[in-house]
Scaffold this active site. Structure first.
Site, PDB file in Angstrom:
ATOM      1  N   ASP A  15       0.946  -1.203   0.008  1.00  0.00           N
ATOM      2  CA  ASP A  15      -0.119   0.190  -0.187  1.00  0.00           C
ATOM      3  C   ASP A  15       0.770   1.341  -0.024  1.00  0.00           C
ATOM      4  O   ASP A  15       0.640   2.308   0.894  1.00  0.00           O
ATOM      5  CB  ASP A  15      -0.847   0.237   1.410  1.00  0.00           C
ATOM      6  CG  ASP A  15      -1.783  -1.143   1.497  1.00  0.00           C
ATOM      7  OD1 ASP A  15      -2.068  -1.856   0.707  1.00  0.00           O
ATOM      8  OD2 ASP A  15      -2.108  -1.361   2.716  1.00  0.00           O
ATOM      9  N   GLU A 222     -11.355   0.448  -3.056  1.00  0.00           N
ATOM     10  CA  GLU A 222     -10.497   0.975  -2.101  1.00  0.00           C
ATOM     11  C   GLU A 222      -9.170   1.469  -2.898  1.00  0.00           C
ATOM     12  O   GLU A 222      -9.311   1.469  -3.996  1.00  0.00           O
ATOM     13  CB  GLU A 222     -10.112  -0.180  -1.211  1.00  0.00           C
ATOM     14  CG  GLU A 222      -9.171  -1.385  -1.688  1.00  0.00           C
ATOM     15  CD  GLU A 222      -8.945  -2.525  -0.813  1.00  0.00           C
ATOM     16  OE1 GLU A 222      -9.584  -2.620   0.231  1.00  0.00           O
ATOM     17  OE2 GLU A 222      -8.401  -3.468  -1.235  1.00  0.00           O
TER      18      GLU A 222
HETATM   19  O1  FUB Z   1      -3.249  -3.170   3.745  1.00  0.00           O
HETATM   20  C1  FUB Z   1      -4.577  -3.283   4.228  1.00  0.00           C
HETATM   21  C2  FUB Z   1      -5.653  -2.958   3.118  1.00  0.00           C
HETATM   22  O2  FUB Z   1      -5.343  -3.834   1.820  1.00  0.00           O
HETATM   23  C3  FUB Z   1      -5.398  -1.676   2.589  1.00  0.00           C
HETATM   24  O3  FUB Z   1      -5.922  -0.880   3.092  1.00  0.00           O
HETATM   25  C4  FUB Z   1      -6.361  -1.844   1.317  1.00  0.00           C
HETATM   26  O4  FUB Z   1      -6.225  -0.826   0.402  1.00  0.00           O
HETATM   27  C5  FUB Z   1      -5.756  -3.105   0.854  1.00  0.00           C
HETATM   28  O5  FUB Z   1      -4.468  -3.088   0.025  1.00  0.00           O
END
Ligand code: FUB
Length: 322
Positions: A15, A222
């Protein structure tokens, strides 16, 4: 840059949020670890406990410096569990780290920690941002104003909110209804609170209609990121369960944004997440995959690839390694 490069081969980092501060490139990733928690759709297996920051002067060949731990969950007074994707913004000599974390009731909130240098250490505020919810904050600076984009479905809990209010229970729109939107909100002058109510980030299709909930190859899931190119705003994100990084272009920070296409095709792993940055005249896509861990979805590795634009401003799709 001929082939993508792994940046931190001796640890699991994911991320990436990436910024140029004082002429150097700084990477703020999530720090994956083996928690032993079984994999589920809620993302409980992503049980991260701290953040490191990395810097480098040369993306293609330069040495990556690990500045060590900049924030630890044990130092955050309101902490429950799970430090997920963060971002950092700079204003008037201070650096602000925005991070999603579950509180003691297992609800994701967004917290702030402050430092005098991009390398930290960052000191967390005693409480999360008032009115914050869900995950994956990223911040845009525009003419002295700062805008935070955030949100994530499933384990990211965005389906539990409507009009910034918590619902009695999670609710997903029907397939032909507009998809759940990410949110954007202007930050207060002191960078520590929201200056207004978060607004929906509307992503339109080629006919000017909002992408629908059933359009899982294109709708937001996301991993918000925002960058500017030739005066336009590029909002990019992950489609989650279809594992694509996509983007949409708009004329101002609040949108609407019109869907354009795929930046990165699926990689090894479940999540895909990124940052797009220009450094020394070249565009780069920082992202992660699970090749080095042999496909363990919760142990992800940081990677960078060159990102190029077509003359009309569209992004050339990068093929993920499968
Ligand atoms: O790393 C945890 C979660 O997984 C992140 O917040 C999301 O975007 C995904 O990559």
């Amino acid at each position: 840059m001929k082939t993508p490069r792994y940046l931190v081969p001796n640890d699991y980092m994911a991320d990436p949020a990436v910024h140029v501060f004082n002429g150097k490139l700084y990477i703020y990733p999530s720090h994956d670890r083996e928690s032993g928690i079984p994999e589920n759709d809620n993302g409980d297996h992503f049980d991260m406990k701290d953040y490191h920051v990395f810097s480098l002067d040369d993306v293609e060949n330069g040495e990556v410096t690990d500045h060590g731990v900049i924030l630890d969950v044990k130092d955050i007074p309101w902490a429950g569990r799970q430090l997920w994707d963060c971002d950092v913004a700079h204003k008037n000599g201070k650096y602000y780290l925005y991070f999603p974390l579950k509180d003691k009731n297992d609800i994701f909130r967004i917290g702030v920690a402050v430092a005098n240098r991009p390398e930290g250490p960052f000191t967390p505020l005693p409480d999360p941002i008032r009115g914050s919810y869900s995950i994956d904050p990223c911040v845009l600076e525009e003419d002295g104003e700062y805008y935070m984009y955030f949100g994530g479905l499933w384990g990211g809990q965005l389906q539990r909110y409507r009009n910034n209010k918590a619902l009695e229970s999670a609710s997903f729109p029907a397939d032909n209804e507009p998809a759940i939107p990410p949110r954007v909100v202007k930050l207060s002058d002191d960078m520590l609170q929201f200056a207004e109510e978060p607004r929906p980030v509307v992503i339109l299709d080629e006919n000017g209609r909002p992408l629908t909930s059933g359009d899982s190859q294109r709708r937001f899931f996301e991993a918000s990121w925002i960058h500017k190119y030739k005066g336009k705003y590029y909002f990019s994100y992950s489609t989650g369960d279809t594992h694509l990084l996509c983007y949409a272009i708009g004329n101002n920070p609040y949108g609407p944004f019109t869907y354009q296409g795929v930046i990165l095709t699926p990689v090894v792993g479940w999540t895909t997440h990124h940052a797009i940055v220009e450094f020394k005249g070249k565009g780069y896509l920082f992202h992660h995959d699970c090749v080095p861990s042999g496909g363990k979805t919760w142990l992800r590795s940081l990677k960078v690839a060159e990102l190029n634009y077509n003359p009309d401003g569209t992004i050339q799709t990068i093929k993920g390694e499968l």
